[in-house]
Design a protein around this motif. Structure first.
Motif, short mmCIF file in Angstrom:
data_model
loop_
_atom_site.label_atom_id
_atom_site.label_comp_id
_atom_site.label_asym_id
_atom_site.label_seq_id
_atom_site.Cartn_x
_atom_site.Cartn_y
_atom_site.Cartn_z
N ASP A 2 0.81 -1.22 0.00
CA ASP A 2 0.00 0.00 0.00
C ASP A 2 0.84 1.27 0.00
O ASP A 2 0.52 2.24 0.69
CB ASP A 2 -0.96 -0.02 1.20
CG ASP A 2 -2.01 -1.13 1.07
OD1 ASP A 2 -3.12 -0.84 0.59
OD2 ASP A 2 -1.69 -2.29 1.40
N ASP B 249 -1.66 -2.04 -4.21
CA ASP B 249 -1.94 -0.62 -4.06
C ASP B 249 -0.65 0.18 -4.24
O ASP B 249 -0.36 1.12 -3.51
CB ASP B 249 -2.62 -0.30 -2.71
CG ASP B 249 -4.10 -0.60 -2.72
OD1 ASP B 249 -4.62 -1.01 -3.77
OD2 ASP B 249 -4.75 -0.39 -1.67
N HIS C 291 -4.89 -4.27 -6.13
CA HIS C 291 -6.22 -3.72 -5.88
C HIS C 291 -6.41 -2.46 -6.71
O HIS C 291 -6.98 -2.50 -7.78
CB HIS C 291 -6.42 -3.45 -4.37
CG HIS C 291 -7.60 -2.57 -4.09
ND1 HIS C 291 -7.74 -1.84 -2.95
CD2 HIS C 291 -8.72 -2.30 -4.84
CE1 HIS C 291 -8.88 -1.16 -2.99
NE2 HIS C 291 -9.48 -1.42 -4.12
N TRP C 292 -5.87 -1.32 -6.23
CA TRP C 292 -6.07 -0.07 -6.98
C TRP C 292 -5.44 -0.15 -8.37
O TRP C 292 -5.82 0.60 -9.26
CB TRP C 292 -5.51 1.11 -6.19
CG TRP C 292 -6.50 1.63 -5.18
CD1 TRP C 292 -6.62 1.24 -3.88
CD2 TRP C 292 -7.54 2.60 -5.41
NE1 TRP C 292 -7.67 1.90 -3.30
CE2 TRP C 292 -8.24 2.74 -4.20
CE3 TRP C 292 -7.94 3.35 -6.52
CZ2 TRP C 292 -9.33 3.62 -4.07
CZ3 TRP C 292 -9.01 4.21 -6.38
CH2 TRP C 292 -9.70 4.35 -5.17
N HIS D 176 -4.15 -9.11 -0.32
CA HIS D 176 -4.68 -7.74 -0.25
C HIS D 176 -6.13 -7.82 0.26
O HIS D 176 -7.03 -7.15 -0.24
CB HIS D 176 -4.58 -7.03 -1.60
CG HIS D 176 -4.64 -5.55 -1.47
ND1 HIS D 176 -3.53 -4.75 -1.34
CD2 HIS D 176 -5.69 -4.69 -1.40
CE1 HIS D 176 -3.89 -3.50 -1.23
NE2 HIS D 176 -5.21 -3.42 -1.25
N HIS E 162 -3.97 -3.62 2.43
CA HIS E 162 -5.27 -3.04 2.11
C HIS E 162 -5.85 -2.17 3.22
O HIS E 162 -6.30 -1.07 2.97
CB HIS E 162 -6.31 -4.09 1.69
CG HIS E 162 -7.66 -3.49 1.37
ND1 HIS E 162 -7.82 -2.58 0.35
CD2 HIS E 162 -8.88 -3.64 1.94
CE1 HIS E 162 -9.10 -2.21 0.31
NE2 HIS E 162 -9.75 -2.83 1.26
N GLY F 205 -9.65 0.87 0.76
CA GLY F 205 -8.37 1.13 1.43
C GLY F 205 -7.21 1.20 0.49
O GLY F 205 -7.29 0.77 -0.63
#
Ligand SMILES: [Mn+2]
Ligand SMILES: [Mn+2]
Lengths: 111, 549, 132
Positions: B33, B126, B157-158, B259, B282, C132
């Motif tokens: 992250d 992330d 994720h992102w 994540h 996450h 998040g």
């Protein structure tokens, strides 16, 4: 409107061992209309139109049938198993409430 | 730990907070992250991280003094500054910025140099989102930085908000590391989209790394960006993968690079048997000791490049005999930046430097986001939205990324991008009924406070402007939000309210991006002060160690 | 058993107990070893993948003959029924279903001996956003 409908596709392994339970996966194009939606442009109710039954046969012998209602998603997906004792052909038939019927076949080589 | 002048700590010397004695025979380095923060930044940890149900009072739901006591960290130390927001401004002025890829690179090189051929570097995802440069290069800057850092495997994720085609392109054409996900399937026949796991030969042992992407990506982020993929927790498939790497691949160590968010990791560790280590991210929880669930170690390594986790394992054929864990806060003043990485970062930033450096306003307050409810930077964003859109109220997403600005520090365009850089940034103005406003807030609250972690998405509560409310996190969906007021008046269910917002996940929109609106507003303000935070009055969570007194 | 009439009353029922009564002849079904694989939170309420599995030898005299999927809170709770044979080899079926709002997804399994048991999983349908 020319609808995207039918064209069933079967995905299954092409060879298997005698007595093995083989997974069959299938997709078909179908609107699966609930009869409860309205056309956003005209405001008119869209009539129900959905697949009611699915039948699976292996070498002509019944393996599985399914009864479906309007709660099955548009462009339905299905998976189930078949135990194969000899080489043969899996045939899947989808039939809807307006008399539409579509079939596809897949061969499995058993050793 | 003794503070050393820049450069000294990167070498092995007494009192060096980065010295980790050699143990065992396999070393896992984990960061997660970073949200594309290539440069050192300030980052304030949350003052509110409420655990409900079984999670109450357990890591990661501890803040402030309760955190220090649980992990036996000395108050007023460099570590208490790293892990808690206690006296944050004072600590930030004393210890300086954190993170930065050039500083991270020095530490990674040092550990690899000390223990050659036994180290894996794992990135929890992330990584390709959260800064102006990552947005403008469509993630390429971060892939290049991770290539140079020597990342072995990552999850995502992102990353997916760059769109499925761009993710595939970066993974297939640019990345020199694995992109792993056991839980991403195509929407046709349900075939895997990425490699579920990788087997790494490390110091004569076989280490399996299984990827677990953020399970709720198409819900938390726009589904239209990844229309052909489905996600989910899929712990039955995870069990199948663990069994496969143990039995067929003869793995000696099974690592899940996750994540999920920490609460989901803890539940997964209970349900899936045979995992040695979950390295998680996450939820941005910086947890200095692993949580132990059965025989599984669960590690979560913070965010924004602030921490590097080091897990040394003593491995025998087919099993882990012992471990030592060290979490290392990256204090930029204590580590000499790696020259090669610094050069790459300079090259990446050069075309955007003038834009990023624009000073928009000066803040009289500390500006931060992280925490269950409105942070001061969120409050500025909702204020800007209400002012510029002439709205009665505003919503801003409860993201857990976003860097911190010290009082008196100029707010730059880069800071605004740190808070807002995403691929669906368009500002919206909606008419919501009182009932809809309540429904939205109840929905988000349940994604945060549902007692079953498998129903949590891992964001924080939606940030609100102009809205006051009372919340009981221990209640069920529909019953947590009470006493809802807009601009001092009780909200009526049927009345319509003008509500500004951004980051809508429904469909692609055209219009002004949030960063332009916030920048414009800040330029007009010149100096900003946050007089009042729209945080709820909390009930039902008295004495919860996830709330700082 | 195969190729029976499409059970109109069961599919047209608008309440769970009516649908169960019409489909199964009973609303009293005991909990049992049925595994439902469904997401905890739906990614898209219009397409929710569901797999129902139960352990069965699937021999001529001991097999699962029927698997029913219900969504308690849907306007028509019965979604689908699958009628298996010993040739199915494994009591394991999947499809994708529509869900309007948060609900239990319920699976009922019936054996050739007429024994029935069920399980249910909660699937949340949410507005989404944040992260998040
Ligand atoms: Mn995330
Ligand atoms: Mn994150």
């Amino acid at each position: 409107m020319a609808e995207d409908i039918g064209n069933p596709k079967i995905r299954v392994q092409s060879s298997a061992k005698k007595g093995e339970a083989v997974q069959v996966r299938a997709l078909i194009l179908h609107p699966m209309e609930t009869g409860q939606r309205k056309d956003p442009k005209t405001g008119q109710a869209i009539p129900a139109h959905f697949i009611k039954t699915v039948t699976a046969e292996y070498n002509g012998k019944p393996v599985m049938t399914a009864d479906w209602g309007v709660g099955v998603s548009r462009n339905p997906f299905l998976s189930f198993y078949v135990r194969v004792e000899e080489s043969g052909t899996l045939k899947l038939t989808f039939a809807d409430d307006k008399g539409g019927s579509w079939s596809d076949e897949a061969k499995i080589q058993v050793s | 730990g003794v503070i050393r002048p820049a450069g000294a700590a990167a070498k092995k010397m007494p009192g060096d907070i980065y010295e980790v004695p050699t143990y065992g025979n396999v070393t896992l380095l984990h960061f997660t992250d970073t949200h594309a923060q290539l440069m050192p930044i300030y980052f304030r940890e949350p003052d509110t991280n409420i655990g409900v149900g079984q999670a109450r009072g357990k890591p990661p739901h501890l803040v402030g003094k309760a955190f220090l006591e649980h992990f036996k960290i000395r108050p007023n130390s460099i570590h208490s500054h790293a892990y808690t927001p206690i006296d944050f401004v004072e600590g930030a002025r004393k210890y300086g910025k954190v993170g930065g890829f050039a500083h991270l690179a020095t530490l990674v090189k040092r550990y690899r140099g000390e223990s050659p051929k036994r180290t894996l570097l794992l990135d929890g995802g992330d990584t390709w989102q959260g800064s102006g440069t990552a947005l403008w290069t469509k993630g390429l800057d971060m892939v290049q930085a991770c290539n140079q850092l020597g990342v072995d495997s990552m999850v995502g994720h992102w990353e997916f908000t760059l769109g499925q085609d761009r993710v595939k392109e970066l993974v297939e054409k640019e990345a020199k590391f694995d992109f792993l996900a056991q839980n991403i399937k195509d929407n046709e026949f349900g075939d895997p989209v990425f490699k579920p796991y990788a087997i790494k030969e490390v110091n004569g042992f076989r280490v399996a790394v299984i990827g677990q992407a953020f399970p709720f990506t198409p819900i938390a982020n726009p589904r239209y960006l990844i229309p052909d993929w489905s996600f989910g927790i899929q712990d039955q498939n995870m069990q199948a993968m663990v069994d496969k790497v143990r039995n067929d691949e003869k793995a000696d160590v099974v690592v899940v690079l996750s994540h999920n968010g920490m609460d989901v990791d803890l539940k997964m560790a209970e349900r899936v048997k045979g995992i040695d280590v979950i390295l998680g991210g996450h939820t941005h929880d910086a947890v200095p000791q692993p949580s132990i669930v059965g025989k599984t170690l669960v590690v979560n390594s913070g965010s924004n490049g602030k921490f590097l986790s080091r897990l040394d394992l003593d491995v025998a054929k087919g099993r882990v005999k012992g471990y030592k864990f060290t979490m290392l806060p990256i204090f930029s003043n204590l580590i000499k930046p790696d020259a090669e990485m610094a050069q790459l970062i300079e090259k990446i930033r050069a075309p955007y430097q003038d834009k990023l450096n624009e000073k928009l306003a000066v803040s009289e307050d500390l500006l931060y986001r992280r925490g269950n409810f409105n942070g001061t930077f969120d409050q500025l964003i909702v204020q800007a939205l209400m002012d510029m859109k002439n709205a009665e109220a505003a919503f801003s997403p409860g993201f857990r990324w976003g860097t911190t600005v010290l009082p008196g520090q100029p707010i730059t365009f880069e800071h605004v991008m740190d808070q807002t850089a995403l691929t669906y940034p368009v500002v919206t103005l909606n008419e919501f009924t009182g009932a809809q406003i309540k429904e939205i807030m109840e929905d988000v609250a349940d994604n945060l406070f549902n007692p079953d972690p498998y129903y949590q998405q891992g964001g924080d509560m939606v940030r609100v402007g102009g809205i006051e409310y009372t919340m009981d996190p221990t209640k069920t969906i529909g019953n947590r939000i009470q006493n809802l007021h807009i601009r001092g008046k009780a909200v009526e269910a049927d009345k319509k309210y003008k509500v500004a917002g951004w980051a809508s996940v429904g469909q692609p929109l055209e219009g002004e991006p949030i960063w332009d609106l916030v920048a414009k507003w800040l330029r007009e303000q010149k100096t900003v002060k946050v007089s009042k935070l729209n945080r709820p009055r909390l009930i039902g969570v008295e004495n919860n160690p996830g709330i700082m007194g | 058993v195969l190729a029976a009439e499409w059970p109109a009353a069961a599919f047209q029922a608008t309440k769970l107990d009516e649908a169960m009564k019409a489909a199964l002849g009973s609303t009293e079904v005991k909990d049992g070893p049925v595994q439902i694989k469904a997401p905890t939170i739906a990614e898209n309420g219009a397409v929710v993948p569901v797999t129902v599995t139960t352990d069965s030898p699937m021999t001529a005299d001991n097999y699962v003959s029927d698997i029913y999927i219900f969504v308690d809170n849907n306007p028509s709770p019965l979604i689908a029924s699958f009628h298996l044979t010993p040739m199915s080899g494994k009591a394991d079926v999947s499809t994708r279903i529509k869900m309007g709002k948060t609900s239990k997804v319920r699976a009922v399994v019936k054996t050739n001996k007429g024994e029935m048991f069920q399980a249910a999983n909660e699937v949340k349908v949410t507005i989404g956003g944040c992260g998040g």
